[in-house]
Design an enzyme around this catalytic site. Sequence first.
Site, PDB file in Angstrom:
ATOM      1  N   SER A  22       0.843  -1.062  -0.034  1.00 27.82           N
ATOM      2  CA  SER A  22       0.176  -0.234  -0.084  1.00 27.82           C
ATOM      3  C   SER A  22       0.721   1.320  -0.029  1.00 27.82           C
ATOM      4  CB  SER A  22      -0.959  -0.008   1.230  1.00 27.82           C
ATOM      5  OG  SER A  22      -1.566   1.332   1.280  1.00 27.82           O
ATOM      6  N   LYS A  73     -13.867  -4.702   3.803  1.00 26.92           N
ATOM      7  CA  LYS A  73     -14.839  -3.581   3.851  1.00 26.92           C
ATOM      8  C   LYS A  73     -16.323  -4.160   3.978  1.00 26.92           C
ATOM      9  CE  LYS A  73     -12.041  -0.809   0.440  1.00 26.92           C
ATOM     10  NZ  LYS A  73     -12.205  -0.377  -0.951  1.00 26.92           N
ATOM     11  N   ASP A 109     -14.693   5.629  -0.999  1.00 28.21           N
ATOM     12  CA  ASP A 109     -14.044   5.178  -2.442  1.00 28.21           C
ATOM     13  C   ASP A 109     -14.861   5.673  -3.667  1.00 28.21           C
ATOM     14  OD1 ASP A 109     -12.344   3.251  -1.484  1.00 28.21           O
ATOM     15  OD2 ASP A 109     -13.592   1.686  -1.149  1.00 28.21           O
ATOM     16  N   ALA A 134     -18.290  -6.393  -7.769  1.00 29.46           N
ATOM     17  CA  ALA A 134     -19.535  -6.178  -7.089  1.00 29.46           C
ATOM     18  C   ALA A 134     -19.295  -6.130  -5.340  1.00 29.46           C
ATOM     19  CB  ALA A 134     -20.749  -7.127  -7.151  1.00 29.46           C
ATOM     20  N   GLY A 136     -16.838  -4.313  -2.094  1.00 24.92           N
ATOM     21  CA  GLY A 136     -16.767  -3.115  -1.746  1.00 24.92           C
ATOM     22  C   GLY A 136     -16.573  -1.753  -2.155  1.00 24.92           C
TER      23      GLY A 136
END
Length: 291
Positions: A22, A73, A109, A134, A136
Amino acid sequence: MAERITGHTELIGLMAYPIRHSSSPAMHNEAFAQLGLDYAYLAFEVDNSTLEDAVKGLRALKMVGSNVSMPNKTVVGQYLDELSPAAKMCGAVNTIVNDNGRLIGHITDGIGYMQSLKDNNIDVIGKKMTITGAGGAAKAIEVQAALDGVKEISIFNIKDKFWEAAEETVKTIRENTDCIVNLYDLDDKEKLKEEMADSYLFAQATGVGMKPLEGMSVVPDKSFFRPDLIVTDTIYSPRETVLLKMAKEAGCKTMNGLGMMLFQGDAAFYLWTGKHMPIDHMKEVLDIKYD
Protein backbone atom coordinates in the site's frame (compact mmCIF):
# COMPACT_ATOMS: atom_id res chain seq x y z
CA MET A 1 8.99 10.78 11.03
CA ALA A 2 11.07 10.26 14.19
CA GLU A 3 11.43 14.02 14.65
CA ARG A 4 7.70 14.60 14.76
CA ILE A 5 6.55 11.59 16.84
CA THR A 6 5.76 12.77 20.39
CA GLY A 7 3.77 11.62 23.37
CA HIS A 8 0.82 13.51 21.88
CA THR A 9 0.94 11.93 18.40
CA GLU A 10 -2.41 10.45 17.38
CA LEU A 11 -2.56 7.10 15.54
CA ILE A 12 -4.55 6.27 12.41
CA GLY A 13 -4.44 2.81 10.82
CA LEU A 14 -5.13 0.82 7.68
CA MET A 15 -6.57 -2.68 8.12
CA ALA A 16 -6.38 -5.00 5.13
CA TYR A 17 -4.77 -8.16 3.75
CA PRO A 18 -2.54 -8.15 1.76
CA ILE A 19 -1.40 -4.64 2.62
CA ARG A 20 2.40 -4.28 2.50
CA HIS A 21 2.17 -2.94 -1.07
CA SER A 22 0.00 0.00 0.00
CA SER A 23 0.97 3.59 -0.77
CA SER A 24 -1.53 4.95 1.76
CA PRO A 25 0.92 5.25 4.71
CA ALA A 26 3.38 7.28 2.64
CA MET A 27 0.56 9.44 1.29
CA HIS A 28 -1.08 10.24 4.62
CA ASN A 29 2.15 10.70 6.59
CA GLU A 30 3.48 13.09 3.95
CA ALA A 31 0.24 15.08 4.10
CA PHE A 32 0.44 15.23 7.91
CA ALA A 33 4.02 16.49 7.70
CA GLN A 34 3.17 19.09 5.06
CA LEU A 35 0.30 20.47 7.14
CA GLY A 36 2.10 20.21 10.48
CA LEU A 37 -0.45 17.80 11.95
CA ASP A 38 0.57 15.53 14.85
CA TYR A 39 -0.72 12.24 13.45
CA ALA A 40 0.91 8.99 12.30
CA TYR A 41 -0.59 6.47 9.85
CA LEU A 42 0.41 2.78 9.91
CA ALA A 43 -0.63 -0.32 7.93
CA PHE A 44 -1.77 -3.44 9.76
CA GLU A 45 -2.24 -6.86 8.14
CA VAL A 46 -5.78 -7.73 9.21
CA ASP A 47 -8.17 -10.14 7.50
CA ASN A 48 -11.70 -11.26 8.40
CA SER A 49 -10.43 -13.69 11.05
CA THR A 50 -8.75 -10.94 13.12
CA LEU A 51 -10.94 -7.97 12.16
CA GLU A 52 -13.19 -7.94 15.24
CA ASP A 53 -10.18 -7.92 17.57
CA ALA A 54 -8.53 -5.19 15.50
CA VAL A 55 -11.60 -2.96 15.82
CA LYS A 56 -11.68 -3.57 19.57
CA GLY A 57 -8.02 -2.56 19.65
CA LEU A 58 -8.77 0.62 17.72
CA ARG A 59 -11.35 1.55 20.34
CA ALA A 60 -9.18 0.54 23.32
CA LEU A 61 -6.13 2.45 22.04
CA LYS A 62 -8.28 5.53 21.36
CA MET A 63 -7.02 5.69 17.78
CA VAL A 64 -8.40 8.57 15.68
CA GLY A 65 -9.66 6.02 13.18
CA SER A 66 -8.64 3.70 10.39
CA ASN A 67 -8.99 2.95 6.74
CA VAL A 68 -10.35 -0.48 5.83
CA SER A 69 -9.59 -2.31 2.59
CA MET A 70 -10.00 -5.80 1.09
CA PRO A 71 -11.20 -8.23 2.37
CA ASN A 72 -12.75 -6.31 5.26
CA LYS A 73 -14.90 -3.57 3.71
CA THR A 74 -18.19 -5.46 3.59
CA VAL A 75 -17.62 -7.15 6.97
CA VAL A 76 -16.42 -4.42 9.34
CA GLY A 77 -19.78 -2.62 9.65
CA GLN A 78 -21.11 -5.18 12.13
CA TYR A 79 -18.40 -4.19 14.63
CA LEU A 80 -19.11 -0.44 14.48
CA ASP A 81 -21.61 1.74 16.34
CA GLU A 82 -22.98 3.67 13.38
CA LEU A 83 -22.80 3.85 9.58
CA SER A 84 -23.04 6.94 7.39
CA PRO A 85 -25.98 6.99 4.92
CA ALA A 86 -23.63 6.21 2.01
CA ALA A 87 -22.00 3.33 3.89
CA LYS A 88 -25.44 1.89 4.63
CA MET A 89 -26.46 2.19 0.99
CA CYS A 90 -23.24 0.52 -0.16
CA GLY A 91 -23.11 -2.10 2.56
CA ALA A 92 -19.40 -1.33 2.88
CA VAL A 93 -16.99 0.77 4.94
CA ASN A 94 -13.52 1.99 4.04
CA THR A 95 -13.07 4.64 6.74
CA ILE A 96 -13.67 4.43 10.48
CA VAL A 97 -13.87 7.59 12.58
CA ASN A 98 -13.53 7.34 16.36
CA ASP A 99 -15.88 10.02 17.68
CA ASN A 100 -15.08 10.04 21.41
CA GLY A 101 -15.34 6.25 21.63
CA ARG A 102 -18.20 5.92 19.16
CA LEU A 103 -16.98 4.22 15.97
CA ILE A 104 -18.63 5.52 12.80
CA GLY A 105 -18.17 3.85 9.41
CA HIS A 106 -17.95 5.86 6.18
CA ILE A 107 -17.33 5.01 2.51
CA THR A 108 -15.15 7.33 0.41
CA ASP A 109 -14.22 5.02 -2.49
CA GLY A 110 -16.97 6.19 -4.83
CA ILE A 111 -16.26 9.84 -4.13
CA GLY A 112 -12.56 9.22 -4.75
CA TYR A 113 -13.16 7.42 -8.03
CA MET A 114 -15.50 10.05 -9.45
CA GLN A 115 -13.16 12.86 -8.36
CA SER A 116 -10.19 11.13 -10.01
CA LEU A 117 -12.12 11.04 -13.31
CA LYS A 118 -12.80 14.77 -13.06
CA ASP A 119 -9.17 15.42 -12.22
CA ASN A 120 -8.20 13.61 -15.44
CA ASN A 121 -10.78 15.55 -17.52
CA ILE A 122 -12.99 12.48 -17.95
CA ASP A 123 -16.71 13.31 -17.95
CA VAL A 124 -18.87 10.21 -17.62
CA ILE A 125 -21.97 12.09 -16.41
CA GLY A 126 -24.95 11.41 -18.68
CA LYS A 127 -23.10 8.54 -20.38
CA LYS A 128 -22.84 4.77 -20.10
CA MET A 129 -20.23 2.82 -18.20
CA THR A 130 -19.53 -0.88 -17.87
CA ILE A 131 -17.91 -2.09 -14.66
CA THR A 132 -16.63 -5.42 -13.34
CA GLY A 133 -17.01 -6.18 -9.66
CA ALA A 134 -19.62 -6.13 -6.91
CA GLY A 135 -17.53 -5.95 -3.74
CA GLY A 136 -16.84 -2.95 -1.50
CA ALA A 137 -14.99 -0.59 -3.86
CA ALA A 138 -17.01 -1.64 -6.91
CA LYS A 139 -20.34 -1.09 -5.18
CA ALA A 140 -19.22 2.30 -3.88
CA ILE A 141 -18.27 3.35 -7.41
CA GLU A 142 -21.56 2.07 -8.85
CA VAL A 143 -23.69 3.84 -6.25
CA GLN A 144 -21.75 7.12 -6.45
CA ALA A 145 -21.73 7.08 -10.26
CA ALA A 146 -25.51 6.65 -10.29
CA LEU A 147 -25.99 9.39 -7.69
CA ASP A 148 -23.73 11.74 -9.64
CA GLY A 149 -25.72 11.30 -12.85
CA VAL A 150 -24.18 8.52 -14.94
CA LYS A 151 -26.96 7.56 -17.37
CA GLU A 152 -26.45 3.79 -17.57
CA ILE A 153 -24.33 1.21 -15.75
CA SER A 154 -23.75 -2.39 -16.82
CA ILE A 155 -22.36 -4.42 -13.91
CA PHE A 156 -20.53 -7.70 -14.50
CA ASN A 157 -19.59 -10.13 -11.74
CA ILE A 158 -18.96 -13.84 -11.36
CA LYS A 159 -21.68 -15.77 -9.54
CA ASP A 160 -19.79 -15.80 -6.24
CA LYS A 161 -20.60 -14.60 -2.71
CA PHE A 162 -20.98 -11.04 -4.03
CA TRP A 163 -23.70 -11.89 -6.59
CA GLU A 164 -26.52 -11.36 -4.11
CA ALA A 165 -24.90 -8.09 -3.05
CA ALA A 166 -24.76 -7.07 -6.71
CA GLU A 167 -28.49 -7.75 -7.08
CA GLU A 168 -29.09 -5.55 -4.02
CA THR A 169 -26.91 -2.81 -5.56
CA VAL A 170 -29.04 -2.86 -8.71
CA LYS A 171 -32.21 -2.65 -6.62
CA THR A 172 -30.83 0.22 -4.51
CA ILE A 173 -29.74 2.22 -7.55
CA ARG A 174 -33.08 1.69 -9.31
CA GLU A 175 -35.00 2.78 -6.21
CA ASN A 176 -32.90 5.85 -5.45
CA THR A 177 -31.75 7.23 -8.83
CA ASP A 178 -32.81 7.58 -12.48
CA CYS A 179 -29.81 5.55 -13.65
CA ILE A 180 -30.45 2.54 -15.91
CA VAL A 181 -28.59 -0.37 -14.32
CA ASN A 182 -28.31 -4.05 -15.21
CA LEU A 183 -26.37 -7.02 -13.83
CA TYR A 184 -24.69 -9.68 -15.97
CA ASP A 185 -22.58 -12.79 -15.42
CA LEU A 186 -18.88 -12.02 -16.00
CA ASP A 187 -18.45 -15.50 -17.46
CA ASP A 188 -20.60 -14.36 -20.41
CA LYS A 189 -17.77 -12.79 -22.39
CA GLU A 190 -19.89 -12.12 -25.48
CA LYS A 191 -22.26 -10.02 -23.39
CA LEU A 192 -19.30 -8.24 -21.82
CA LYS A 193 -17.94 -7.36 -25.26
CA GLU A 194 -21.39 -6.19 -26.36
CA GLU A 195 -21.85 -3.87 -23.36
CA MET A 196 -18.32 -2.50 -23.61
CA ALA A 197 -18.89 -1.74 -27.30
CA ASP A 198 -21.35 1.08 -26.62
CA SER A 199 -19.90 2.31 -23.31
CA TYR A 200 -18.01 5.56 -22.84
CA LEU A 201 -15.96 4.05 -20.00
CA PHE A 202 -14.97 0.59 -18.80
CA ALA A 203 -14.03 0.25 -15.12
CA GLN A 204 -12.24 -2.77 -13.67
CA ALA A 205 -13.03 -2.91 -9.94
CA THR A 206 -12.16 -6.46 -8.85
CA GLY A 207 -8.94 -7.81 -7.34
CA VAL A 208 -8.02 -9.53 -10.61
CA GLY A 209 -4.67 -8.11 -11.69
CA MET A 210 -3.10 -7.68 -8.24
CA LYS A 211 -1.50 -10.30 -6.01
CA PRO A 212 -2.30 -13.16 -5.82
CA LEU A 213 -4.04 -12.73 -9.22
CA GLU A 214 -1.30 -10.58 -10.77
CA GLY A 215 -0.89 -11.33 -14.47
CA MET A 216 -4.58 -12.12 -14.95
CA SER A 217 -7.33 -10.03 -16.58
CA VAL A 218 -11.14 -10.02 -16.53
CA VAL A 219 -11.02 -9.09 -20.24
CA PRO A 220 -9.65 -11.95 -22.38
CA ASP A 221 -7.98 -10.01 -25.21
CA LYS A 222 -7.53 -6.69 -27.01
CA SER A 223 -10.52 -7.22 -29.30
CA PHE A 224 -12.77 -6.04 -26.44
CA PHE A 225 -11.27 -2.54 -26.61
CA ARG A 226 -11.58 0.29 -29.11
CA PRO A 227 -9.48 3.49 -29.26
CA ASP A 228 -12.20 5.85 -27.98
CA LEU A 229 -13.06 3.70 -24.93
CA ILE A 230 -11.71 5.01 -21.63
CA VAL A 231 -10.41 2.19 -19.41
CA THR A 232 -9.78 2.46 -15.67
CA ASP A 233 -8.55 -0.02 -13.06
CA THR A 234 -8.94 0.45 -9.31
CA ILE A 235 -5.66 -1.45 -8.83
CA TYR A 236 -2.48 0.62 -8.45
CA SER A 237 0.03 -2.10 -7.58
CA PRO A 238 1.15 -2.99 -10.18
CA ARG A 239 0.68 0.47 -11.72
CA GLU A 240 -0.09 -1.10 -15.07
CA THR A 241 -2.13 -4.29 -14.90
CA VAL A 242 -2.38 -6.72 -17.79
CA LEU A 243 -5.80 -5.24 -18.55
CA LEU A 244 -4.47 -1.66 -18.73
CA LYS A 245 -1.55 -2.77 -20.88
CA MET A 246 -3.91 -4.42 -23.38
CA ALA A 247 -6.18 -1.37 -23.39
CA LYS A 248 -3.26 0.98 -23.97
CA GLU A 249 -2.03 -1.18 -26.86
CA ALA A 250 -5.54 -0.91 -28.35
CA GLY A 251 -5.25 2.89 -28.22
CA CYS A 252 -7.45 3.52 -25.18
CA LYS A 253 -6.96 6.30 -22.65
CA THR A 254 -6.20 4.45 -19.42
CA MET A 255 -5.98 5.24 -15.72
CA ASN A 256 -4.89 3.12 -12.77
CA GLY A 257 -6.16 3.34 -9.19
CA LEU A 258 -3.68 5.88 -7.84
CA GLY A 259 -5.95 8.87 -8.46
CA MET A 260 -8.86 7.11 -6.79
CA MET A 261 -6.61 6.24 -3.84
CA LEU A 262 -5.53 9.88 -3.49
CA PHE A 263 -9.01 11.37 -3.59
CA GLN A 264 -10.70 8.72 -1.43
CA GLY A 265 -7.79 9.26 0.95
CA ASP A 266 -8.38 13.00 0.90
CA ALA A 267 -12.04 12.46 1.80
CA ALA A 268 -11.03 10.21 4.73
CA PHE A 269 -8.28 12.66 5.73
CA TYR A 270 -10.91 15.39 5.99
CA LEU A 271 -13.15 13.20 8.18
CA TRP A 272 -10.27 12.64 10.62
CA THR A 273 -8.63 16.07 10.64
CA GLY A 274 -11.12 18.61 9.27
CA LYS A 275 -8.54 19.56 6.63
CA HIS A 276 -7.92 18.56 3.00
CA MET A 277 -4.64 17.11 1.79
CA PRO A 278 -2.27 19.33 -0.23
CA ILE A 279 -3.46 17.65 -3.45
CA ASP A 280 -0.92 19.03 -5.95
CA HIS A 281 1.97 18.13 -3.65
CA MET A 282 0.57 14.64 -3.05
CA LYS A 283 0.26 14.03 -6.81
CA GLU A 284 3.97 14.78 -7.13
CA VAL A 285 4.85 12.51 -4.20
CA LEU A 286 2.75 9.63 -5.56
CA ASP A 287 3.97 10.27 -9.10
CA ILE A 288 0.42 10.45 -10.43
CA LYS A 289 0.59 11.11 -14.15
CA TYR A 290 -2.27 10.76 -16.58
CA ASP A 291 -2.05 9.50 -20.17
